[in-house]
Enzyme design. Sequence first.
Site, PDB file in Angstrom:
ATOM      1  CD  GLU A 136     -32.563 -14.750 -11.345  1.00  9.57           C
ATOM      2  OE1 GLU A 136     -31.800 -14.409 -10.423  1.00  9.57           O
ATOM      3  OE2 GLU A 136     -32.152 -15.264 -12.411  1.00  9.57           O
ATOM      4  CB  CYS A 166     -25.383 -16.029 -13.575  1.00 11.51           C
ATOM      5  SG  CYS A 166     -24.745 -17.690 -13.815  1.00 11.51           S
ATOM      6  CG  HIS A 219     -29.747 -17.700 -11.766  1.00 11.76           C
ATOM      7  ND1 HIS A 219     -29.823 -16.736 -12.732  1.00 11.76           N
ATOM      8  CD2 HIS A 219     -28.818 -18.585 -12.198  1.00 11.76           C
ATOM      9  CE1 HIS A 219     -28.986 -17.018 -13.713  1.00 11.76           C
ATOM     10  NE2 HIS A 219     -28.367 -18.142 -13.411  1.00 11.76           N
TER      11      HIS A 219
HETATM   12  N1  GLN Z   1     -22.532 -18.397 -19.455  1.00 11.66           N
HETATM   13  C1  GLN Z   1     -22.120 -18.346 -18.104  1.00 11.66           C
HETATM   14  C2  GLN Z   1     -21.759 -19.708 -17.552  1.00 11.66           C
HETATM   15  O1  GLN Z   1     -22.144 -20.715 -18.096  1.00 11.66           O
HETATM   16  C3  GLN Z   1     -23.186 -17.704 -17.237  1.00 11.66           C
HETATM   17  C4  GLN Z   1     -24.426 -18.517 -17.150  1.00 11.66           C
HETATM   18  C5  GLN Z   1     -25.597 -17.727 -16.615  1.00 11.66           C
HETATM   19  O2  GLN Z   1     -25.546 -16.505 -16.593  1.00 11.66           O
HETATM   20  N2  GLN Z   1     -26.664 -18.391 -16.234  1.00 11.66           N
HETATM   21  O3  GLN Z   1     -21.082 -19.773 -16.548  1.00 11.66           O
END
Ligand code: GLN
Length: 547
Positions: free
Chosen positions: A521, A380, A519
Amino acid sequence: MARYIFITGGVVSSLGKGLASAALGALLQARGFSVRLRKLDPYLNVDPGTMSPFEHGEVFVTDDGAETDLDLGHYERFTGVHARKTDSISSGRIYSNVLEKERRGDYLGKTIQVIPHVTNEIKDFIRIGDDEVDFMLCEIGGTVGDIEGLPFFEAIRQFAQDRPRGQCIFMHLTLLPYLAASGELKTKPTQHSVKELRAIGIAPDILVCRSEQPIPEREREKIGLFCNVRKDAVIAAYDLKSIYEAPLAYHAEGLDQAVLDAFQISPAPRPDLRKWEDVVDRIRNVDGEVNIAIVGKYTQLEDAYKSIKEALTHGGMANRVKVNVKWVDAEIFDREDAAPHLAGYHAILVPGGFGERGTEGKIKAAEFARTRRIPYLGICLGMQMAVIEAARNVAGLTRAGSEEFDHEAGAKRFEPVVYHLKEWVQGNHVVERKVGDQKGGTMRLGAYDATLAAGSRVAGIYGSSHIEERHRHRYEVDIKYRERLEACGLAFSGMSPDGRLPEIVEWRDHPWFIGVQFHPELKSKPFAPHPLFADFVRAAVETSRLV
Ligand code: GLN
């Protein structure tokens, strides 16, 4: 209709109620039953989505896009049953539903009260989908006696009363402190905790007692007598080296048998525990170790990255190695050179995060991994930072950055290689967002499909050209930089099915450098390690052999 197991806690918090619930779920599955686990949290936030990771640890995201408590992660990792929106509720959500109904006039002029309106709302929630499984396990957050928890305790008391006899049982977790001076385990706090529970009308059927010392037979009898619980329903929970030993340990202590006895299920189906024996064998019998650095912002609280830590453990199990995780605070190399802090690790992982603090350090970590040819997994925000690093240092876009940070500063300091997503497709409808939208529940959340490029590293790792992974973000890599970055060697190897949203990037001529917008994970299990984590740890093992 499902049988219900209500799990409560007393004496102190953090006793491992979530883990005990998850392990019990796994044991019931091992006996051939279907299960679903639920969490009822007394706090007033509508969901944990807006809470700081320092407050609440990781936010676990479900396929259907709910932002939930991290205990739902335990439930999924132990049972493989994917949680849903309807498996997590808070007082905030309950009250907001009740108030919405009141405003709509649904209560026909009645005075709205905790009993019956709030408790009914809780009971309706508990009941959702109860024709789908054999056992519904409902864990109540917090400890008995907390003011906020009272409506939940009252609701489960009523719920058991509403149902035919023998359909609901109560399991209570407590602590037996050990007094070294007198060499004794003390049962009084447990007695008080059960007394508290009985004062609100709940008599526990099973007591799970956390203890650092073996519980002598005599003490079990005493606990049984004073707490009005059968002696063989007093279950010891000792500290374990790995959480994945919990199902076998609880089985050895007789937890699943005690539960079946309480429901008078006899003869009890024999358990098949081979899956868990294999899991434990893979943890105990390893051929070496690897050291992986996680460069993040919330490194003082490991729970903030709970699922990542667990997924790395699973990746280690897939390769029969122990994964040593070192938490490195990204802010250190906002100011300093990254090399002295990152040299010597076999792989680097940059996890998700929010806000600008620490991001220059994460960009340096991505640069270090790219130039030193160390395996890198960016998740992310970790992917977004890897793209910004590529844009700045390889593609010559020196002002590359994310709109997320400009919003905070209120200035246009960066060229937005990562921009605020305003519109995207979910299933067959278009979702729209504005910059000023309220924060809760407005991100791109939950499971989305992605298409993987033929011949890419990720397509090989997944063994498929089509995947589905969970998302939680507001910002997105801008497709308009694709050509320029690909010309430099950064392949956009995973895209949303409509080809508009970059889901995965990878450096073509690097031993292992992958950034993912989702994600992975969240979907890894000890008995089914996520392919990206399994292969990331494999790459780390290879690096360890080179040094
Ligand atoms: N802050 C970033 C976004 O909102 C990444 C979010 C995250 O890593 N879950 O896109």
